[in-house]
Design a protein around this motif. Structure first.
Motif, PDB file in Angstrom:
ATOM      1  N   ALA A   9      -9.921 -25.594 -44.754  1.00  0.00           N
ATOM      2  CA  ALA A   9     -10.374 -24.770 -45.809  1.00  0.00           C
ATOM      3  C   ALA A   9     -11.631 -24.115 -45.951  1.00  0.00           C
ATOM      4  O   ALA A   9     -11.555 -22.837 -46.545  1.00  0.00           O
ATOM      5  CB  ALA A   9     -10.907 -26.038 -47.084  1.00  0.00           C
ATOM      6  N   LYS A  10     -12.533 -24.381 -45.180  1.00  0.00           N
ATOM      7  CA  LYS A  10     -13.748 -23.508 -44.734  1.00  0.00           C
ATOM      8  C   LYS A  10     -13.234 -22.307 -44.305  1.00  0.00           C
ATOM      9  O   LYS A  10     -13.803 -20.978 -44.318  1.00  0.00           O
ATOM     10  CB  LYS A  10     -14.677 -24.237 -43.845  1.00  0.00           C
ATOM     11  N   LEU A  11     -12.171 -21.977 -43.351  1.00  0.00           N
ATOM     12  CA  LEU A  11     -11.690 -20.839 -42.602  1.00  0.00           C
ATOM     13  C   LEU A  11     -10.617 -20.153 -43.484  1.00  0.00           C
ATOM     14  O   LEU A  11     -10.003 -19.407 -43.072  1.00  0.00           O
ATOM     15  CB  LEU A  11     -11.212 -21.210 -41.478  1.00  0.00           C
ATOM     16  N   VAL A  55      -6.844 -21.973 -34.639  1.00  0.00           N
ATOM     17  CA  VAL A  55      -6.596 -21.376 -35.989  1.00  0.00           C
ATOM     18  C   VAL A  55      -6.207 -19.929 -35.821  1.00  0.00           C
ATOM     19  O   VAL A  55      -6.641 -19.100 -35.388  1.00  0.00           O
ATOM     20  CB  VAL A  55      -7.931 -21.601 -36.867  1.00  0.00           C
ATOM     21  N   SER A  56      -4.931 -19.761 -36.514  1.00  0.00           N
ATOM     22  CA  SER A  56      -4.287 -18.303 -36.668  1.00  0.00           C
ATOM     23  C   SER A  56      -5.095 -17.187 -37.126  1.00  0.00           C
ATOM     24  O   SER A  56      -5.798 -17.436 -38.256  1.00  0.00           O
ATOM     25  CB  SER A  56      -3.035 -18.557 -37.484  1.00  0.00           C
ATOM     26  N   GLY A  57      -5.299 -16.255 -36.150  1.00  0.00           N
ATOM     27  CA  GLY A  57      -6.250 -15.097 -36.622  1.00  0.00           C
ATOM     28  C   GLY A  57      -7.510 -15.334 -36.501  1.00  0.00           C
ATOM     29  O   GLY A  57      -8.540 -14.425 -37.031  1.00  0.00           O
ATOM     30  N   VAL A  58      -8.071 -16.529 -36.014  1.00  0.00           N
ATOM     31  CA  VAL A  58      -9.676 -16.669 -36.137  1.00  0.00           C
ATOM     32  C   VAL A  58     -10.064 -16.762 -34.697  1.00  0.00           C
ATOM     33  O   VAL A  58      -9.463 -17.959 -33.884  1.00  0.00           O
ATOM     34  CB  VAL A  58     -10.031 -17.937 -37.020  1.00  0.00           C
ATOM     35  N   ALA A  59     -11.264 -16.323 -34.051  1.00  0.00           N
ATOM     36  CA  ALA A  59     -11.490 -16.232 -32.677  1.00  0.00           C
ATOM     37  C   ALA A  59     -12.249 -17.817 -32.679  1.00  0.00           C
ATOM     38  O   ALA A  59     -12.779 -18.227 -33.501  1.00  0.00           O
ATOM     39  CB  ALA A  59     -12.541 -15.179 -32.559  1.00  0.00           C
ATOM     40  N   PRO A  60     -11.837 -18.368 -31.548  1.00  0.00           N
ATOM     41  CA  PRO A  60     -12.256 -19.787 -31.131  1.00  0.00           C
ATOM     42  C   PRO A  60     -14.084 -19.927 -31.333  1.00  0.00           C
ATOM     43  O   PRO A  60     -14.311 -20.719 -31.884  1.00  0.00           O
ATOM     44  CB  PRO A  60     -12.020 -20.055 -29.585  1.00  0.00           C
ATOM     45  N   ALA A  79     -15.615 -22.472 -34.093  1.00  0.00           N
ATOM     46  CA  ALA A  79     -16.592 -23.665 -33.372  1.00  0.00           C
ATOM     47  C   ALA A  79     -17.852 -23.306 -34.211  1.00  0.00           C
ATOM     48  O   ALA A  79     -18.306 -24.391 -34.827  1.00  0.00           O
ATOM     49  CB  ALA A  79     -17.048 -23.110 -32.082  1.00  0.00           C
ATOM     50  N   SER A  80     -18.083 -22.057 -34.545  1.00  0.00           N
ATOM     51  CA  SER A  80     -19.601 -21.992 -35.484  1.00  0.00           C
ATOM     52  C   SER A  80     -19.534 -22.682 -36.858  1.00  0.00           C
ATOM     53  O   SER A  80     -20.181 -23.291 -37.430  1.00  0.00           O
ATOM     54  CB  SER A  80     -19.968 -20.714 -35.628  1.00  0.00           C
ATOM     55  N   THR A 104     -21.403 -27.800 -38.686  1.00  0.00           N
ATOM     56  CA  THR A 104     -21.837 -28.941 -39.735  1.00  0.00           C
ATOM     57  C   THR A 104     -20.533 -30.065 -39.777  1.00  0.00           C
ATOM     58  O   THR A 104     -21.036 -31.180 -40.231  1.00  0.00           O
ATOM     59  CB  THR A 104     -22.020 -28.138 -41.010  1.00  0.00           C
ATOM     60  N   ILE A 105     -19.287 -29.737 -40.083  1.00  0.00           N
ATOM     61  CA  ILE A 105     -18.605 -30.581 -40.476  1.00  0.00           C
ATOM     62  C   ILE A 105     -18.251 -31.828 -39.450  1.00  0.00           C
ATOM     63  O   ILE A 105     -18.294 -32.808 -39.453  1.00  0.00           O
ATOM     64  CB  ILE A 105     -17.127 -29.846 -40.579  1.00  0.00           C
ATOM     65  N   PHE A 106     -18.706 -31.223 -38.134  1.00  0.00           N
ATOM     66  CA  PHE A 106     -18.573 -31.977 -36.996  1.00  0.00           C
ATOM     67  C   PHE A 106     -19.848 -32.334 -36.492  1.00  0.00           C
ATOM     68  O   PHE A 106     -20.320 -32.417 -35.289  1.00  0.00           O
ATOM     69  CB  PHE A 106     -17.837 -31.736 -35.933  1.00  0.00           C
ATOM     70  N   GLY A 107     -20.989 -32.291 -37.403  1.00  0.00           N
ATOM     71  CA  GLY A 107     -22.329 -32.496 -37.157  1.00  0.00           C
ATOM     72  C   GLY A 107     -22.733 -33.819 -36.197  1.00  0.00           C
ATOM     73  O   GLY A 107     -23.759 -33.894 -35.470  1.00  0.00           O
ATOM     74  N   ASP A 108     -22.052 -34.746 -36.387  1.00  0.00           N
ATOM     75  CA  ASP A 108     -22.403 -36.258 -35.945  1.00  0.00           C
ATOM     76  C   ASP A 108     -21.085 -36.553 -34.936  1.00  0.00           C
ATOM     77  O   ASP A 108     -20.919 -37.460 -34.482  1.00  0.00           O
ATOM     78  CB  ASP A 108     -22.527 -37.317 -36.911  1.00  0.00           C
ATOM     79  N   GLY A 109     -20.354 -35.225 -34.541  1.00  0.00           N
ATOM     80  CA  GLY A 109     -19.296 -35.515 -33.640  1.00  0.00           C
ATOM     81  C   GLY A 109     -19.418 -34.530 -32.307  1.00  0.00           C
ATOM     82  O   GLY A 109     -20.354 -34.060 -32.036  1.00  0.00           O
ATOM     83  N   GLY A 110     -18.234 -34.537 -31.547  1.00  0.00           N
ATOM     84  CA  GLY A 110     -18.378 -33.630 -30.653  1.00  0.00           C
ATOM     85  C   GLY A 110     -17.698 -32.205 -30.808  1.00  0.00           C
ATOM     86  O   GLY A 110     -16.731 -32.058 -31.631  1.00  0.00           O
ATOM     87  N   LEU A 111     -18.503 -31.149 -30.304  1.00  0.00           N
ATOM     88  CA  LEU A 111     -17.681 -30.046 -30.601  1.00  0.00           C
ATOM     89  C   LEU A 111     -17.783 -29.102 -29.066  1.00  0.00           C
ATOM     90  O   LEU A 111     -18.806 -28.983 -28.355  1.00  0.00           O
ATOM     91  CB  LEU A 111     -18.620 -28.889 -31.562  1.00  0.00           C
ATOM     92  N   GLY A 112     -16.629 -28.863 -28.519  1.00  0.00           N
ATOM     93  CA  GLY A 112     -16.590 -28.093 -27.239  1.00  0.00           C
ATOM     94  C   GLY A 112     -16.157 -26.811 -27.387  1.00  0.00           C
ATOM     95  O   GLY A 112     -14.993 -26.581 -28.132  1.00  0.00           O
TER      96      GLY A 112
END
Ligand code: ZN
Ligand code: ZN
Length: 220
Positions: free
Chosen positions: A141-143, A181-186, A190-191, A195-203
């Motif tokens: 939704a954010k994207l 995500v279609s048409g969105v740079a990795p 990630a950026s 916040t959405i995965f603020g207490d999780g892993g992000l690679g």
């Protein structure tokens, strides 16, 4: 006759009573949105946290800020309703529905559990964690609601070893996904996931983004 009047009075009283409580009901169903504050916002946030969303370091603070907007949009996207981040009766109903779903194994409007199957054997372990899918909906939704592909979800031990995954990979615990995500740079994916995965892993990788709901913050 006396009995008749008694009944009539009872019915009249009922309508007067209904009129009296009507405004109270309207007040109780107040629409909550960005900038709203108070006990009703705190109650909403406690439900969102129970659903597995991360609402920032201050948690359920009664302040409807960006973390809460993103989580609400996640529920709305997961339910296939308008993602405006505003909590009215339709969104409240959906939140109640999601609270009754299992912690593992539920599909959302845009993510089916089957998309997360191990690519070598089709296993899903005990099913992907529902909160992972809800947070992926928030990110989607954010994207702007763009199509999101799951490159890798659950991995059995054999497949994890084959792809060179870490021995304790969260992909083997049904809480991780590598996405595009279609048409969105990795890097943009990630950026927005920060916040959405603020207490999780992000690679961050050149062609995809890893996200997980391990329960503590990890970045690479
Ligand atoms: Zn497998
Ligand atoms: Zn991964």
């Amino acid at each position: 006759m006396k009995l008749f009047h008694g009944k009539k009075l009872l019915i009249m009283s009922f309508f007067v009573f209904a009129l009296l409580i009507a405004p109270a009901n309207v007040a109780k169903a107040a629409v909550l949105q960005s900038g709203s504050t108070g006990a009703e916002v705190t109650a909403l946030q406690q439900k969102l946290i129970r659903l597995g969303f991360y609402l920032g370091p201050s948690g359920a603070d009664g302040d409807f800020g960006q973390y809460t907007v993103d989580a609400v949009k996640g529920i709305q996207s997961a339910s296939g309703i308008t993602t405006d981040g505003i909590v009215g009766s339709a969104t409240n109903t959906k939140i109640t529905e999601w609270l009754s779903k299992p912690a593992y194994g539920a599909s959302t409007a845009h993510f089916s559990q089957s998309e997360f199957k191990c690519s070598c054997c089709g296993s899903l372990g005990g099913g992907m964690k529902t909160s992972l899918l809800l947070r992926l909906e928030a990110l989607r939704a954010k994207l702007g609601g763009k199509s999101t592909t799951v490159n890798s979800g659950y991995r059995c031990a054999k497949h994890n070893a084959e792809v060179g995954g870490e021995d304790n990979s969260y992909h083997m615990k049904s809480v991780a996904a590598d996405i595009q995500v279609s048409g969105v740079a990795p890097s943009t994916v990630a950026s927005n996931a920060e916040t959405i995965f603020g207490d999780g892993g992000l690679g961050r990788y050149s062609t995809f983004t890893h996200v997980d709901v391990r329960g503590y913050r990890a970045r690479w």
